[in-house]
Design a protein around this motif. Structure first.
Motif, PDB file in Angstrom:
ATOM      1  N   ASN A 112     -13.058  41.381  31.083  1.00 21.23           N
ATOM      2  CA  ASN A 112     -14.252  41.723  31.850  1.00 21.23           C
ATOM      3  C   ASN A 112     -14.870  40.452  32.415  1.00 21.23           C
ATOM      4  OD1 ASN A 112     -15.594  44.535  29.882  1.00 21.23           O
ATOM      5  ND2 ASN A 112     -13.695  44.296  30.993  1.00 21.23           N
ATOM      6  N   ILE A 113     -15.684  40.615  33.450  1.00 18.70           N
ATOM      7  CA  ILE A 113     -16.385  39.478  34.059  1.00 18.70           C
ATOM      8  C   ILE A 113     -17.862  39.820  34.183  1.00 18.70           C
ATOM      9  CG2 ILE A 113     -16.607  37.992  36.084  1.00 18.70           C
ATOM     10  CD1 ILE A 113     -13.677  38.554  36.709  1.00 18.70           C
ATOM     11  N   LEU A 114     -18.689  38.970  33.614  1.00 17.33           N
ATOM     12  CA  LEU A 114     -20.142  39.101  33.761  1.00 17.33           C
ATOM     13  C   LEU A 114     -20.597  38.035  34.738  1.00 17.33           C
ATOM     14  CD1 LEU A 114     -22.728  40.561  32.763  1.00 17.33           C
ATOM     15  CD2 LEU A 114     -22.969  38.719  31.074  1.00 17.33           C
ATOM     16  N   LYS A 115     -21.260  38.452  35.818  1.00 18.91           N
ATOM     17  CA  LYS A 115     -21.649  37.521  36.877  1.00 18.91           C
ATOM     18  C   LYS A 115     -23.124  37.695  37.208  1.00 18.91           C
ATOM     19  CE  LYS A 115     -20.345  35.981  41.524  1.00 18.91           C
ATOM     20  NZ  LYS A 115     -19.395  36.175  42.658  1.00 18.91           N
ATOM     21  N   THR A 116     -23.845  36.581  37.221  1.00 17.16           N
ATOM     22  CA  THR A 116     -25.248  36.612  37.620  1.00 17.16           C
ATOM     23  C   THR A 116     -25.363  36.126  39.058  1.00 17.16           C
ATOM     24  OG1 THR A 116     -25.555  34.385  36.716  1.00 17.16           O
ATOM     25  CG2 THR A 116     -26.172  36.246  35.305  1.00 17.16           C
ATOM     26  N   PRO A 117     -26.218  36.745  39.844  1.00 15.09           N
ATOM     27  CA  PRO A 117     -26.442  36.258  41.218  1.00 15.09           C
ATOM     28  C   PRO A 117     -27.440  35.120  41.209  1.00 15.09           C
ATOM     29  CG  PRO A 117     -27.806  38.153  40.810  1.00 15.09           C
ATOM     30  CD  PRO A 117     -27.027  37.929  39.541  1.00 15.09           C
ATOM     31  N   LYS A 118     -27.712  34.545  42.371  1.00  9.54           N
ATOM     32  CA  LYS A 118     -28.855  33.650  42.484  1.00  9.54           C
ATOM     33  C   LYS A 118     -30.106  34.461  42.138  1.00  9.54           C
ATOM     34  CE  LYS A 118     -27.111  30.398  45.943  1.00  9.54           C
ATOM     35  NZ  LYS A 118     -27.328  29.826  47.292  1.00  9.54           N
ATOM     36  N   GLY A 119     -30.965  33.873  41.338  1.00  9.63           N
ATOM     37  CA  GLY A 119     -32.157  34.593  40.922  1.00  9.63           C
ATOM     38  C   GLY A 119     -31.917  35.542  39.766  1.00  9.63           C
ATOM     39  N   GLY A 120     -30.829  35.363  39.024  1.00  5.81           N
ATOM     40  CA  GLY A 120     -30.547  36.250  37.901  1.00  5.81           C
ATOM     41  C   GLY A 120     -30.120  35.478  36.667  1.00  5.81           C
ATOM     42  N   LEU A 145     -26.342  33.338  30.140  1.00  4.59           N
ATOM     43  CA  LEU A 145     -25.770  32.970  31.430  1.00  4.59           C
ATOM     44  C   LEU A 145     -26.894  32.682  32.416  1.00  4.59           C
ATOM     45  CD1 LEU A 145     -22.764  32.783  32.203  1.00  4.59           C
ATOM     46  CD2 LEU A 145     -22.983  35.021  33.295  1.00  4.59           C
ATOM     47  N   ASN A 146     -26.887  31.486  32.982  1.00  3.58           N
ATOM     48  CA  ASN A 146     -27.911  31.094  33.951  1.00  3.58           C
ATOM     49  C   ASN A 146     -27.591  31.674  35.324  1.00  3.58           C
ATOM     50  OD1 ASN A 146     -30.194  29.876  34.961  1.00  3.58           O
ATOM     51  ND2 ASN A 146     -29.560  27.785  34.559  1.00  3.58           N
ATOM     52  N   ALA A 147     -28.465  31.428  36.286  1.00  4.29           N
ATOM     53  CA  ALA A 147     -28.307  31.978  37.632  1.00  4.29           C
ATOM     54  C   ALA A 147     -27.040  31.461  38.306  1.00  4.29           C
ATOM     55  CB  ALA A 147     -29.528  31.625  38.480  1.00  4.29           C
ATOM     56  N   ALA A 148     -26.475  32.285  39.193  1.00  4.04           N
ATOM     57  CA  ALA A 148     -25.296  31.929  39.984  1.00  4.04           C
ATOM     58  C   ALA A 148     -24.154  31.460  39.091  1.00  4.04           C
ATOM     59  CB  ALA A 148     -25.658  30.872  41.020  1.00  4.04           C
ATOM     60  N   SER A 149     -23.879  32.201  38.048  1.00  6.83           N
ATOM     61  CA  SER A 149     -22.843  31.839  37.077  1.00  6.83           C
ATOM     62  C   SER A 149     -21.997  33.053  36.744  1.00  6.83           C
ATOM     63  CB  SER A 149     -23.472  31.281  35.789  1.00  6.83           C
ATOM     64  OG  SER A 149     -24.314  30.189  36.067  1.00  6.83           O
ATOM     65  N   SER A 150     -20.837  32.825  36.141  1.00  6.83           N
ATOM     66  CA  SER A 150     -19.984  33.934  35.724  1.00  6.83           C
ATOM     67  C   SER A 150     -19.197  33.557  34.480  1.00  6.83           C
ATOM     68  CB  SER A 150     -19.025  34.350  36.843  1.00  6.83           C
ATOM     69  OG  SER A 150     -18.067  33.339  37.088  1.00  6.83           O
ATOM     70  N   LEU A 151     -18.854  34.554  33.692  1.00  8.59           N
ATOM     71  CA  LEU A 151     -18.063  34.358  32.482  1.00  8.59           C
ATOM     72  C   LEU A 151     -16.994  35.439  32.436  1.00  8.59           C
ATOM     73  CD1 LEU A 151     -18.122  32.509  29.871  1.00  8.59           C
ATOM     74  CD2 LEU A 151     -19.011  34.539  28.706  1.00  8.59           C
ATOM     75  N   LYS A 152     -15.750  35.007  32.315  1.00 11.39           N
ATOM     76  CA  LYS A 152     -14.623  35.927  32.141  1.00 11.39           C
ATOM     77  C   LYS A 152     -14.207  35.863  30.677  1.00 11.39           C
ATOM     78  CE  LYS A 152      -9.936  37.013  33.760  1.00 11.39           C
ATOM     79  NZ  LYS A 152      -8.829  36.608  34.671  1.00 11.39           N
ATOM     80  N   PHE A 153     -14.028  37.032  30.045  1.00 13.12           N
ATOM     81  CA  PHE A 153     -13.775  37.060  28.610  1.00 13.12           C
ATOM     82  C   PHE A 153     -12.971  38.316  28.251  1.00 13.12           C
ATOM     83  CE2 PHE A 153     -17.744  38.988  29.777  1.00 13.12           C
ATOM     84  CZ  PHE A 153     -17.749  40.206  29.129  1.00 13.12           C
ATOM     85  N   PRO A 154     -12.235  38.271  27.140  1.00  9.90           N
ATOM     86  CA  PRO A 154     -11.496  39.458  26.699  1.00  9.90           C
ATOM     87  C   PRO A 154     -12.416  40.429  25.965  1.00  9.90           C
ATOM     88  CG  PRO A 154     -11.090  37.665  25.186  1.00  9.90           C
ATOM     89  CD  PRO A 154     -11.949  37.100  26.297  1.00  9.90           C
ATOM     90  N   THR A 155     -12.048  41.685  25.961  1.00  2.70           N
ATOM     91  CA  THR A 155     -12.851  42.690  25.252  1.00  2.70           C
ATOM     92  C   THR A 155     -12.653  42.609  23.748  1.00  2.70           C
ATOM     93  OG1 THR A 155     -11.065  44.294  25.572  1.00  2.70           O
ATOM     94  CG2 THR A 155     -12.834  44.254  27.214  1.00  2.70           C
ATOM     95  N   ALA A 156     -11.679  41.840  23.307  1.00  2.88           N
ATOM     96  CA  ALA A 156     -11.454  41.590  21.880  1.00  2.88           C
ATOM     97  C   ALA A 156     -10.700  40.275  21.747  1.00  2.88           C
ATOM     98  CB  ALA A 156     -10.670  42.723  21.236  1.00  2.88           C
ATOM     99  N   PHE A 157     -10.974  39.543  20.672  1.00  4.13           N
ATOM    100  CA  PHE A 157     -10.277  38.283  20.428  1.00  4.13           C
ATOM    101  C   PHE A 157      -9.167  38.510  19.404  1.00  4.13           C
ATOM    102  CE2 PHE A 157     -14.523  36.682  21.725  1.00  4.13           C
ATOM    103  CZ  PHE A 157     -14.121  35.909  22.817  1.00  4.13           C
ATOM    104  N   VAL A 158      -7.933  38.329  19.799  1.00  5.51           N
ATOM    105  CA  VAL A 158      -6.786  38.438  18.904  1.00  5.51           C
ATOM    106  C   VAL A 158      -5.941  37.178  19.069  1.00  5.51           C
ATOM    107  CG1 VAL A 158      -6.751  40.960  19.038  1.00  5.51           C
ATOM    108  CG2 VAL A 158      -5.367  39.626  20.629  1.00  5.51           C
ATOM    109  N   GLY A 159      -5.060  36.927  18.128  1.00  8.32           N
ATOM    110  CA  GLY A 159      -4.217  35.747  18.217  1.00  8.32           C
ATOM    111  C   GLY A 159      -4.859  34.540  17.563  1.00  8.32           C
ATOM    112  N   LYS A 160      -4.394  33.347  17.963  1.00 12.64           N
ATOM    113  CA  LYS A 160      -4.781  32.114  17.293  1.00 12.64           C
ATOM    114  C   LYS A 160      -6.048  31.474  17.865  1.00 12.64           C
ATOM    115  CE  LYS A 160      -0.024  30.955  16.001  1.00 12.64           C
ATOM    116  NZ  LYS A 160       1.051  29.923  16.079  1.00 12.64           N
ATOM    117  N   GLU A 161      -6.544  31.952  18.971  1.00 11.33           N
ATOM    118  CA  GLU A 161      -7.708  31.314  19.572  1.00 11.33           C
ATOM    119  C   GLU A 161      -8.585  32.334  20.281  1.00 11.33           C
ATOM    120  OE1 GLU A 161      -5.899  28.541  22.342  1.00 11.33           O
ATOM    121  OE2 GLU A 161      -6.218  29.944  24.000  1.00 11.33           O
ATOM    122  N   ARG A 162      -9.822  31.910  20.542  1.00  5.12           N
ATOM    123  CA  ARG A 162     -10.758  32.673  21.362  1.00  5.12           C
ATOM    124  C   ARG A 162     -11.026  31.837  22.610  1.00  5.12           C
ATOM    125  NH1 ARG A 162     -15.556  32.777  17.223  1.00  5.12           N
ATOM    126  NH2 ARG A 162     -14.526  30.822  16.615  1.00  5.12           N
TER     127      ARG A 162
END
Length: 383
Positions: free
Chosen positions: A176-184, A198-215
């Motif tokens: 999934n990707i969570l994205k904030t606009p300017k002013g968000g 998450l600050n303004a004008a930013s985005s984070l891509k992440f898995p819906t679950a952490f499996v394996g050796k790393e997050r």
């Protein structure tokens, strides 16, 4: 209360030497409606003094002008009193009405900005699910939002939480990707319990679950992390061709592409910032600066509070020039900033609440004889 006594109390407040009894006396005076005229006159005095003083430090809620490169001059207690007055009354209930009545006394450019004011940013973001569906998030949503494989998505005002209800296989992981606009801005709790602001004008891509050796997550822009400890599954942040390795810690990453360097500031724990052949292991209170050319520098005694001020509800600057300030203005107030003519080389130190309208910030900058004009969503900076 006469002005001599009031200035004394304000100077004690500004210098953090005020007693509890004196603070109660000052609070009672400020909260009394019939003292408004006296307060307004002292505000006028504060603005005049701050405009005439070559260098003036406003504590806490106000920005100050620091004409570089001259050293900071000593500020007499009367100036501290005036600054403290501005600090205290900025949050007073009667100030809104005062600002409205006094608008015609402000400089022309500031008056124009009040007429065409810009509200600050708020809690809002866009969530893109693995199937491409996009959900608008704001401060009003609450309850179960969606389901991604074995993970339920819950939302409360300003926060999205991923609740992994059972063991998830690698085959069922989605991104999934969570994205904030300017002013968000928005807050996220990842499936492992780690929290991200998450600050303004930013985005984070992440898995819906952490499996394996790393997050591992991918960041663009700026975010503050509080990572859940799991030594057997280290946490990584991929950002701007760099990697930040984490075991369990609190840190801030500022990696906007229009800034001169990527800043990683460590509050607790330990992180390792790496890119190509350069790497730095940070200790609490340290900050790494990674330039686009790969050059890395570590500041051992970083201003941690400045790095996370945005998360704590403040727009803060320390010896920042006007263009540095305007980049934050563009992101938080969602305006376009253009420059008309040569802008004086001045620097500013201080802070103002992030819930303040743009005109409040501009009014402070006007003191240093930098002027502004609003044309719809375009902010023109003028000498």
């Amino acid at each position: 209360m006469d002005n001599t006594r009031l200035r004394y109390l304000l100077s004690r407040y500004a210098g953090k030497t005020i007693t509890q009894a004196e603070q109660s006396e000052l609070s009672d005076f400020l909260n009394a409606a019939d003292n408004q005229t006296q307060l307004e006159l002292l505000i006028e005095e504060a603005w005049i003094q701050s405009g005439e003083e070559e260098e003036l430090f406003f504590p806490s809620r106000q920005l100050s002008r620091e004409p570089a490169p001259q050293p900071v001059k000593r500020v007499y207690w009367q100036r501290w009193a005036a600054a403290a007055l501005l600090l205290i009354v900025a949050g007073s209930a009667w100030l809104l009405a005062t600002r409205t009545r006094k608008a015609n006394k402000l400089p022309a450019a500031v008056t124009e900005n009040i007429k065409k004011d810009v509200s600050p940013g708020g809690t809002k973001a866009m969530l893109t699910l693995a199937n491409g569906n996009v959900i608008a998030l704001d401060s009003s949503l609450k309850g179960t939002l969606a389901q991604q494989g074995d993970v339920n998505l819950h939302v409360s005002p300003g926060m999205l939480k991923y609740d992994q209800n059972r063991q998830t296989s690698a085959n069922s992981i989605a991104y999934n990707i969570l994205k904030t606009p300017k002013g968000g801005q928005y807050q996220l709790e990842l499936p492992d319990g780690s929290k991200v602001w998450l600050n303004a004008a930013s985005s984070l891509k992440f898995p819906t679950a952490f499996v394996g050796k790393e997050r591992r997550v991918e960041l663009s822009g700026e975010a503050y992390f509080e990572v859940a400890r799991n030594a057997g599954q280290p946490f990584f942040v991929s950002v701007n061709n760099a990697s930040i390795a984490v075991l369990g810690t609190s840190f801030n990453v500022m990696a906007y592409t229009d800034e001169a360097a990527m800043k990683t500031t460590l509050l607790e724990g330990a992180v390792k910032v790496s890119q190509a052949n350069a790497s730095s292991l940070l200790k609490p209170g340290e900050q790494s600066l990674l330039e686009p050319n790969g050059k890395m520098k570590v500041i051992e005694k970083a201003d941690v509070s400045l790095a996370v001020a945005w998360k704590n509800g403040l727009t803060s600057f320390k010896s920042a020039d006007i263009k540095t300030i305007m980049r934050q203005v563009e992101r938080w107030y969602d305006v376009e900033v253009v420059y008309s003519g040569p802008i004086p080389a001045r620097s500013f130190t201080g802070d103002i609440p992030r819930d303040a309208n743009l005109s409040e910030l501009l009014r402070l900058l006007e003191i240093s004889r930098i002027h502004f004009k609003m044309e719809q969503r375009k902010l023109i900076v003028m000498p």
